[in-house]
Design a protein around this motif. Structure first.
Motif, PDB file in Angstrom:
ATOM      1  N   GLY A   2       0.824  -1.197   0.000  1.00 37.75           N
ATOM      2  CA  GLY A   2       0.000   0.000   0.000  1.00 37.75           C
ATOM      3  C   GLY A   2       0.862   1.253   0.000  1.00 37.75           C
ATOM      4  N   LYS A   3       0.322   2.360  -0.480  1.00 35.58           N
ATOM      5  CA  LYS A   3       1.066   3.619  -0.486  1.00 35.58           C
ATOM      6  C   LYS A   3       0.631   4.456   0.707  1.00 35.58           C
ATOM      7  N   VAL A   4       1.400   4.389   1.763  1.00 37.67           N
ATOM      8  CA  VAL A   4       1.156   5.223   2.941  1.00 37.67           C
ATOM      9  C   VAL A   4       1.980   6.504   2.810  1.00 37.67           C
ATOM     10  N   TRP A   5       3.258   6.339   2.437  1.00 38.29           N
ATOM     11  CA  TRP A   5       4.150   7.477   2.246  1.00 38.29           C
ATOM     12  C   TRP A   5       4.249   7.819   0.761  1.00 38.29           C
ATOM     13  N   LYS A   6       4.215   9.106   0.468  1.00 35.63           N
ATOM     14  CA  LYS A   6       4.469   9.587  -0.895  1.00 35.63           C
ATOM     15  C   LYS A   6       5.391  10.793  -0.811  1.00 35.63           C
ATOM     16  N   SER A   7       6.156  10.998  -1.864  1.00 34.97           N
ATOM     17  CA  SER A   7       6.917  12.241  -1.957  1.00 34.97           C
ATOM     18  C   SER A   7       5.961  13.370  -2.308  1.00 34.97           C
ATOM     19  N   ALA A   8       6.270  14.566  -1.848  1.00 33.06           N
ATOM     20  CA  ALA A   8       5.459  15.733  -2.199  1.00 33.06           C
ATOM     21  C   ALA A   8       5.402  15.918  -3.711  1.00 33.06           C
ATOM     22  N   LYS A   9       6.425  15.411  -4.415  1.00 33.39           N
ATOM     23  CA  LYS A   9       6.448  15.518  -5.885  1.00 33.39           C
ATOM     24  C   LYS A   9       5.310  14.721  -6.525  1.00 33.39           C
ATOM     25  N   GLU A  10       4.826  13.715  -5.810  1.00 29.48           N
ATOM     26  CA  GLU A  10       3.766  12.858  -6.355  1.00 29.48           C
ATOM     27  C   GLU A  10       2.365  13.432  -6.141  1.00 29.48           C
ATOM     28  N   LEU A  11       2.266  14.532  -5.391  1.00 29.05           N
ATOM     29  CA  LEU A  11       0.946  15.085  -5.048  1.00 29.05           C
ATOM     30  C   LEU A  11       0.480  16.032  -6.140  1.00 29.05           C
ATOM     31  N   LYS A  12      -0.433  15.565  -6.943  1.00 28.85           N
ATOM     32  CA  LYS A  12      -0.932  16.365  -8.071  1.00 28.85           C
ATOM     33  C   LYS A  12      -2.357  16.878  -7.829  1.00 28.85           C
ATOM     34  N   GLU A  13      -3.017  16.356  -6.803  1.00 25.98           N
ATOM     35  CA  GLU A  13      -4.434  16.677  -6.600  1.00 25.98           C
ATOM     36  C   GLU A  13      -4.618  18.128  -6.158  1.00 25.98           C
ATOM     37  N   SER A  14      -5.781  18.669  -6.463  1.00 27.89           N
ATOM     38  CA  SER A  14      -6.103  20.036  -6.039  1.00 27.89           C
ATOM     39  C   SER A  14      -6.767  20.059  -4.662  1.00 27.89           C
ATOM     40  N   ASN A  15      -7.145  18.871  -4.163  1.00 36.83           N
ATOM     41  CA  ASN A  15      -7.906  18.822  -2.901  1.00 36.83           C
ATOM     42  C   ASN A  15      -7.028  18.490  -1.699  1.00 36.83           C
ATOM     43  N   VAL A  16      -5.709  18.774  -1.808  1.00 35.89           N
ATOM     44  CA  VAL A  16      -4.789  18.465  -0.704  1.00 35.89           C
ATOM     45  C   VAL A  16      -5.033  19.408   0.471  1.00 35.89           C
ATOM     46  N   ARG A  17      -5.139  18.824   1.668  1.00 33.66           N
ATOM     47  CA  ARG A  17      -5.184  19.597   2.912  1.00 33.66           C
ATOM     48  C   ARG A  17      -3.956  19.230   3.732  1.00 33.66           C
ATOM     49  N   TRP A  18      -3.041  20.177   3.847  1.00 26.98           N
ATOM     50  CA  TRP A  18      -1.789  19.955   4.570  1.00 26.98           C
ATOM     51  C   TRP A  18      -2.026  20.008   6.082  1.00 26.98           C
ATOM     52  N   ILE A  19      -1.403  19.052   6.772  1.00 25.48           N
ATOM     53  CA  ILE A  19      -1.464  18.998   8.241  1.00 25.48           C
ATOM     54  C   ILE A  19      -0.032  19.034   8.773  1.00 25.48           C
ATOM     55  N   ASP A  20       0.272  20.014   9.596  1.00 25.36           N
ATOM     56  CA  ASP A  20       1.592  20.163  10.219  1.00 25.36           C
ATOM     57  C   ASP A  20       1.512  19.577  11.619  1.00 25.36           C
ATOM     58  N   THR A  21       2.366  18.590  11.902  1.00 21.91           N
ATOM     59  CA  THR A  21       2.315  17.937  13.221  1.00 21.91           C
ATOM     60  C   THR A  21       3.665  18.003  13.943  1.00 21.91           C
ATOM     61  N   ARG A  22       4.505  18.969  13.581  1.00 25.60           N
ATOM     62  CA  ARG A  22       5.820  19.049  14.231  1.00 25.60           C
ATOM     63  C   ARG A  22       5.664  19.199  15.747  1.00 25.60           C
ATOM     64  N   PHE A  23       6.547  18.537  16.469  1.00 22.74           N
ATOM     65  CA  PHE A  23       6.410  18.487  17.931  1.00 22.74           C
ATOM     66  C   PHE A  23       7.749  18.082  18.536  1.00 22.74           C
ATOM     67  N   SER A  24       7.911  18.345  19.825  1.00 24.19           N
ATOM     68  CA  SER A  24       9.063  17.849  20.579  1.00 24.19           C
ATOM     69  C   SER A  24       8.571  17.350  21.926  1.00 24.19           C
ATOM     70  N   LEU A  25       8.868  16.099  22.237  1.00 18.55           N
ATOM     71  CA  LEU A  25       8.471  15.542  23.535  1.00 18.55           C
ATOM     72  C   LEU A  25       9.217  16.229  24.672  1.00 18.55           C
ATOM     73  N   GLN A  26      10.388  16.796  24.359  1.00 20.44           N
ATOM     74  CA  GLN A  26      11.183  17.485  25.379  1.00 20.44           C
ATOM     75  C   GLN A  26      10.668  18.909  25.620  1.00 20.44           C
ATOM     76  N   ASP A  27      10.085  19.523  24.576  1.00 19.42           N
ATOM     77  CA  ASP A  27       9.568  20.887  24.679  1.00 19.42           C
ATOM     78  C   ASP A  27       8.218  20.956  23.964  1.00 19.42           C
ATOM     79  N   PRO A  28       7.115  20.707  24.698  1.00 22.79           N
ATOM     80  CA  PRO A  28       5.790  20.620  24.073  1.00 22.79           C
ATOM     81  C   PRO A  28       5.335  21.870  23.315  1.00 22.79           C
ATOM     82  N   ASN A  29       5.987  23.019  23.552  1.00 23.00           N
ATOM     83  CA  ASN A  29       5.601  24.241  22.838  1.00 23.00           C
ATOM     84  C   ASN A  29       6.392  24.447  21.548  1.00 23.00           C
ATOM     85  N   ALA A  30       7.400  23.617  21.321  1.00 28.98           N
ATOM     86  CA  ALA A  30       8.316  23.836  20.192  1.00 28.98           C
ATOM     87  C   ALA A  30       7.612  23.716  18.843  1.00 28.98           C
ATOM     88  N   GLY A  31       6.705  22.754  18.707  1.00 30.32           N
ATOM     89  CA  GLY A  31       6.053  22.520  17.423  1.00 30.32           C
ATOM     90  C   GLY A  31       5.226  23.708  16.964  1.00 30.32           C
TER      91      GLY A  31
END
Length: 272
Positions: A2-31
């Motif tokens: 199955g395709k779970v991971w894709k490169s951003a280069k493969e994303l051609k759709e117009s209906n993409v909704r980007w989700i940013d989940t950056r985080f640090s367990l050491q510093d919960p405010n960093a993300g």
């Protein structure tokens, strides 16, 4: 596979909704600080502890929010089942896979993890913004995918009957109870096998499924019913995602994980 991971280069759709989940367990405010400093244009920020966990609950260190809270989270961010949900973090981290599992649990039909971390996406030329993205609220009728969630009691049945496999995503040292830096009891859930999630990545991104398949198949077979867990249901999420990418059909995540298990049941230190 199955395709779970894709490169951003493969994303051609117009209906993409980007989700940013950056985080640090050491510093919960960093993300959130990183998001405010710059993110992929149009991305919303989902915080591991404020959005993807309910820290008021006591069943594990990163408990799963109730369904009504998750529904509100998705609706208040204007998400639709017709969206192609595309998730990133710093790269090679467990936070985007945690969100990936939660979107799959909520029944979203198109969910993708991008192979690249944020800095790599910027280098690729994706548009960046410092504006907080907001969308009109949506109304969702969610089709929950209960087949990918395991509860403590379900895990207990697997542990006692060997009707299925428990797969511990923590380091071999934590699994064996040699070194336990976080939880009050050292060891693992009885009968669990071990596959360190760190083996799935190198150089700040996850490996291709074909490159880890031999290591994975040495521990679990494709026809087994597998429940993955870790310390708090976060680092097990990449293992869930990789097993799905590798074509494993029957995989669940025990969100409460080891930190929930030890509140009710004994552990084991014997190596399986």
């Amino acid at each position: 596979m199955g395709k779970v991971w894709k490169s951003a280069k493969e994303l051609k759709e117009s209906n993409v909704r980007w989700i940013d989940t950056r985080f640090s367990l050491q510093d919960p405010n960093a993300g959130k600080k990183l998001y405010d400093k710059g993110h992929i244009a149009g991305a919303i920020y989902l915080d591991l502890e404020k959005d993807l966990s309910d820290m008021n609950k006591t069943n594990g260190r990163h408990p799963l929010p109730d369904k009504d809270k998750l529904k509100y989270l998705f609706e208040s961010n204007g998400l639709q089942y017709t969206d192609h949900v595309v998730i990133y973090d710093q790269g090679g981290m467990p936070f985007a896979p945690r969100a990936y599992w939660m979107f799959c649990f909520a029944g979203f039909p198109q969910v993708t993890l991008v192979k690249e971390g944020y800095e790599e996406l910027v280098e690729m030329g994706l548009e960046v913004s410092t504006e907080t993205s907001s969308y009109p609220a949506s109304t969702l009728i969610l089709q929950w995918n209960e087949d990918i969630l395991s509860t403590r009691e379900q895990v207990k049945v697997v542990s006692e009957t060997s009707n299925g496999v428990l797969l511990d995503a923590r380091s071999a040292e934590r699994y064996a109870g040699i070194h336990e830096p976080i939880d009050s009891v050292a060891g693992h859930i009885p009968t669990a096998r071990n596959l360190d999630w760190e083996l799935l990545k190198e150089d700040g991104r996850f490996k291709e499924a074909v490159d880890v398949l031999s290591e994975v198949e040495a521990v679990v077979k494709q026809d087994e019913d597998i429940t993955v867990y870790c310390g708090s249901g976060v680092t097990a999420a990449p293992l869930y995602a990789m097993l799905k990418e590798a074509g494993y059909p029957k995989v669940k995540l025990y969100v409460g994980s080891y930190s929930d298990w030890i509140t009710a049941y004994p552990v084991d230190n014997k190596l399986t």
